[in-house]
Design an enzyme around this catalytic site. Structure first.
Site: not given
Length: 605
Positions: A162, A295, A439-441
């Protein structure tokens, strides 16, 4: 270093006794999934995690990845373990059957994924991104894209990534600069640089399919102008095999605090050939198919780390002899007592246990919602399950990664000075867990999403449904008061939880009023509100476990020690951890002024 042992008894308790997984599958029309299959997957998954992955964890951390002239070599043993993973069918568990997958529900794969994350988080990052990329292509890709990539990605022969983040664009994807120019043959020329790309380059698979966010020449400004493209490392030839090398490369790998055996790459795309996934300017919506899965998986990573930290701390506390118990000698045959006799060590161990096991039920409940999203036939129920899933995913991602860092830190503390030494493994868990909050927000972004979109944007309707579920657990506890030996404990916990649920409802209403009056209040109280929500939710899940444990103790007296431990841990959670809610309540109600009144130039002089 403690050898990983999958917590199968706890997993079975949650899946079979609390959730009732077999009945859950029958309700979804998955009649072929039975108890025998559930047990087989748990047993074989535990063997793979313990025997294949865990032995590679420390050496992988010591070796890290090797970067040379654009190529990445993973640590010794990683490639063999990956081949075993693919050959044994683990890579294809939840993938669609039409492209070679097993189409198993998420709730059946989730415990296995947790095991792999406990055993070797760095290794798990490689196949983890492929699963998300497969989801996105299957949901949004053209038939040609699906037939070109999915079968090989599902088998593990090819992997996926991604590619979102750029040097100037992290959370704010509106700042993306990567460009996509149309080619005459229907493909696109992708040009730009992406950073922090997990598994962007490695030697485990024959090809890597990058899902890249980029902007078309006529793209509208902002995040609405983003499109998604599949950009393979090698272009597929006429036989569907890796052919010509695409014009993309790994420019470097990051030197990181943790997950050192996971390749975190800078990826350069120089007019690389790619194909549109979904419609033009629809990239963000397509990517969120992948992001939501990612997430949830990151939350599982936090759970995996927390479990491993607890196992290590518990083993050490039972073995380490230091001083005598405050209440007298407990181990007269030795020069000192094991440190598990000391109240403060027990405080740390019970905190790890309560947070980890409560979070496990939260994660597994969310996994059943993922099942319902995929398999439920009732349209109205499907919509409600989607909203509940959307509400809980930011809590899973944020809270479970927060507790991973707390549990790892407690693990270091239980070991004392030895916890600071690399060979014992605790410091690696602390380093590895730190990335999970980023990571991933970042967890701050998760909290903002939770409050602004999932609570305020929904007028707290879905939140109310979640609270009603916990109210049902309270009612059940009251009904059990005179039926089970510990009924008075359950009733007391239920009374406390009911009070907390009422306060939660009042707070959600108050936060909506505050935010309507001042938009800054959303950002000022979002983290505290999510934390408050998570702690109350875990109290609900602990009461649910305690209810079931009390009932099962009557039916299975030979296993009463296990069930009693659940009730005792629930009591500890309510007494020692749930009070954290009051700190978060006071903080969020203090308002935004104490954050925003200080001018930026006055932070330092």
């Amino acid at each position: 270093m403690t050898a990983y042992k999958a917590p199968l008894r706890d997993m079975r308790f949650l899946l079979n006794e609390v959730i009732g997984l077999e009945k859950h599958y029958q309700q979804l029309g998955l009649q072929d999934l039975n108890q025998e299959l559930i047990d087989a997957i748990l047993e074989e998954g535990a063997k793979f995690a313990s025997n294949e992955l865990a032995p590679l964890n420390r050496e992988g951390d010591e070796q890290g990845v090797v970067f040379n002239a654009g190529e990445v070599t993973t640590p010794a043993g990683f490639k063999h373990a990956y081949r075993q993973y693919c050959d044994n069918g683990w890579a294809s568990m939840t993938a669609p059957a039409e492209f070679g997958g097993q189409d198993l529900p998420n709730s059946l794969a989730t415990p296995f994924h947790e095991m792999t994350m406990s055993a070797n988080l760095s290794w798990r990052t490689y196949p983890g991104l492929t699963e998300g990329a497969t989801l996105a292509i299957y949901a949004h890709g053209s038939e040609q894209l699906k037939h070109t990539y999915l079968e090989k990605m599902i088998s593990g022969e090819w992997s996926g990534t991604m590619c979102l983040t750029e040097p100037q664009a992290g959370t704010d994807l509106a700042l993306l600069r990567t460009k996509a120019e149309p080619n005459a043959d229907g493909s696109y020329a992708i040009t730009g640089t992406k950073i922090f790309i997990t598994a962007g380059e490695h030697d485990l698979s024959d090809n890597i399919v990058h899902l890249v966010l980029a902007k078309l020449p006529d793209a509208p400004s902002g995040s609405k102008g983003i499109s998604l493209f599949a950009v393979p490392k090698f272009l597929a030839d006429d036989q569907g095999q890796p052919g010509e090398r695409n014009s993309l490369s790994c420019g470097s790998v990051e030197h990181k605090m943790g997950i050192k055996a996971s390749a975190t790459c800078v990826m350069n795309f120089e007019a690389a050939k790619g194909w549109l996934v979904g419609g033009e300017h629809q990239g963000l919506a397509c990517m969120f198919t992948m992001m939501n899965d990612a997430r949830f998986q990151v939350g599982l990573q936090g759970l995996g780390i927390a479990e491993m930290a607890f196992q290590g701390a518990l083993e050490y506390a039972n073995d380490r002899l230091q001083t005598r118990s405050l209440s007298g000698v407990k181990n007269p045959d030795q020069a000192a007592d094991p440190i598990i006799v000391h109240p403060d060590v027990r405080r740390m161990l019970l905190t790890q246990k309560a947070l980890t096991e409560g979070s496990r039920l939260l994660a597994y409940e969310v996994a059943t919602l993922l099942d319902k999203e995929r398999f439920a036939k009732d349209a109205s129920d499907h919509k409600q399950q989607l909203k509940l899933l959307a509400l809980l995913v930011p809590i899973v991602k944020s809270f479970l990664t927060d507790i991973s860092q707390e549990c790892a830190s407690l693990g270091v503390q239980v070991y004392g000075g030895h916890g600071f030494i690399r060979e014992w493994g605790m410091e690696q868990l602390m380093r590895d867990s730190r990335i999970l909050m980023l990571y991933e927000g970042t967890n701050g972004i998760q909290a903002l999403d939770y409050l602004r979109r999932k609570v305020i944007g929904d007028q707290a309707e879905t939140l109310a449904r979640l609270q009603q579920q916990f109210e049902q657990d309270c009612s059940q506890a009251q009904q059990l008061k005179d039926e089970v030996a510990d009924g008075h404990i359950l009733a007391a916990l239920a009374g406390e939880l009911n009070n907390q649920l009422n306060e939660w409802q009042q707070l959600s209403a108050k936060v909506q009023i505050m935010s309507a009056a001042n938009p800054e209040e959303v950002g000022a109280c979002s983290v505290d509100f999510l934390q408050y929500s998570a702690y109350v939710s875990l109290a609900g899940y602990w009461l649910r476990m305690a209810n079931k444990a009390a009932q099962q103790m009557l039916l299975n007296p030979d296993d009463s020690d296990f069930y009693q431990s659940k009730i005792s841990t629930a009591q500890f959670y309510f007494d020692r951890i749930l009070p954290r809610c009051q700190m978060h309540k006071a903080s969020l109600l203090s308002g935004a002024d104490n954050l925003m009144s200080l001018a930026a130039e006055h932070f330092a002089f």
